[in-house]
Design a protein around this motif. Structure first.
Motif, mmCIF file in Angstrom:
data_model
loop_
_atom_site.group_PDB
_atom_site.id
_atom_site.type_symbol
_atom_site.label_atom_id
_atom_site.label_comp_id
_atom_site.label_asym_id
_atom_site.label_seq_id
_atom_site.Cartn_x
_atom_site.Cartn_y
_atom_site.Cartn_z
ATOM 1 N N ARG A 75 74.561 -12.935 3.790
ATOM 2 C CA ARG A 75 73.875 -13.622 2.685
ATOM 3 C C ARG A 75 73.896 -15.113 2.986
ATOM 4 N N MET A 76 72.818 -15.785 2.651
ATOM 5 C CA MET A 76 72.754 -17.229 2.796
ATOM 6 C C MET A 76 73.288 -17.849 1.510
ATOM 7 N N VAL A 77 74.271 -18.744 1.651
ATOM 8 C CA VAL A 77 74.867 -19.431 0.509
ATOM 9 C C VAL A 77 74.587 -20.922 0.670
ATOM 10 N N MET A 78 73.976 -21.522 -0.343
ATOM 11 C CA MET A 78 73.726 -22.960 -0.335
ATOM 12 C C MET A 78 74.916 -23.641 -0.999
ATOM 13 N N VAL B 92 71.777 -28.952 6.147
ATOM 14 C CA VAL B 92 70.573 -28.595 5.388
ATOM 15 C C VAL B 92 69.364 -29.105 6.164
ATOM 16 N N PRO B 93 68.418 -28.233 6.445
ATOM 17 C CA PRO B 93 67.245 -28.693 7.189
ATOM 18 C C PRO B 93 66.390 -29.640 6.351
ATOM 19 N N ASP B 94 65.751 -30.542 7.033
ATOM 20 C CA ASP B 94 64.844 -31.468 6.352
ATOM 21 C C ASP B 94 63.607 -30.689 5.931
ATOM 22 N N MET B 95 63.368 -30.646 4.643
ATOM 23 C CA MET B 95 62.219 -29.912 4.121
ATOM 24 C C MET B 95 61.177 -30.856 3.550
ATOM 25 N N GLY C 6 75.432 -28.146 2.625
ATOM 26 C CA GLY C 6 75.124 -27.375 3.815
ATOM 27 C C GLY C 6 74.753 -25.948 3.454
ATOM 28 N N LEU C 7 74.504 -25.173 4.497
ATOM 29 C CA LEU C 7 74.159 -23.764 4.332
ATOM 30 C C LEU C 7 75.156 -22.943 5.127
#
Length: 168
Positions: free
Chosen positions: A135-138, A114-117, A128-129
Motif C-alpha cells: 500500500r502507498m502511504v503518504m 514526494v514527486p514534483d506534481m 514523503g511516500l
C-alpha cells in the motif's frame, strides 16, 4: 568498516488513516489521542478549513477538516469520522479524517521523496511516500498544516470564546 546508517535506523511508527480513498500516515509521536467526531464551537473569521474549537479537558483545541485543508470536497461526517489530536510545538490541534486504520512501522530507507506534481497537486503537506504491505502511504507533515497567520487569528479569537462545550 562501513555501516549503512539508514539500514540501522529504527522504523518510524505511523498512525495511518484514510482521506478521500487515499491512505496517509502521521508520526505516532505527535498523536495525543483519537476521538470520534463531535460538534465544535465555531470561531468567526477563521479559515474555512478550521471548523471551530473543542474544549478538551480544559484545553481549547482548534479543529481542522483535512479535506478542506487539502482543497478537497467536504463530505458529511459518519460513524467512522474521527478527530486525531496532535501536538506540534506544545500546541494541540485536531484534524478530521475519514477513518483511522492502524499503526504501522515504516522503514526510513523505504521513504521516497514526494514527486514534483507541478501546480496541479499541492504536496507541501507531505514529508514523503512509503510503501507498506503493498500500500502507498503518504506521510503527513503536520507542522505545515497550520499557517502562522492562521495561528495568530486563532490566538486572537480564543480569549473571546465562551461557553465552549467540554469534551470528556
Amino acid at each position: 568498516m562501513y555501516e549503512d546508517k539508514r539500514a540501522a535506523a529504527p522504523p518510524l511508527q505511523q498512525l495511518t488513516f484514510s482521506l478521500a480513498d487515499e491512505e496517509y500516515g502521521v508520526d505516532i509521536l505527535v498523536v495525543r489521542e483519537i476521538r470520534s467526531w463531535s460538534r465544535v464551537t465555531r470561531i468567526p473569521q477563521t479559515p474555512d478549513y478550521v471548523l471551530g474549537v473543542l474544549n478538551l479537558r480544559g484545553a481549547i483545541v482548534p479543529i481542522m477538516d483535512l479535506r478542506l485543508r487539502f482543497g478537497l470536497q467536504r463530505e458529511s461526517y459518519g460513524d467512522d469520522t474521527v478527530v486525531i489530536i496532535v501536538a506540534i510545538a506544545e500546541r494541540l490541534f485536531g484534524i478530521v479524517v475519514d477513518a483511522v486504520s492502524d499503526v504501522v512501522d515504516i522503514d526510513p530507507a523505504a521513504i521516497k521523496p514526494v514527486p514534483d506534481m507541478g501546480a496541479v497537486v499541492d504536496t507541501r503537506y507531505l514529508k514523503g511516500l512509503a510503501t507498506h504491505v503493498e500500500r502507498m502511504v503518504m506521510l503527513l507533515d503536520v507542522e505545515k498544516l497550520m499557517r502562522p497567520e492562521d495561528v495568530e487569528t486563532l490566538d486572537a479569537a480564543l480569549p473571546a470564546v465562551q461557553d465552549v462545550e467540554v469534551a470528556a
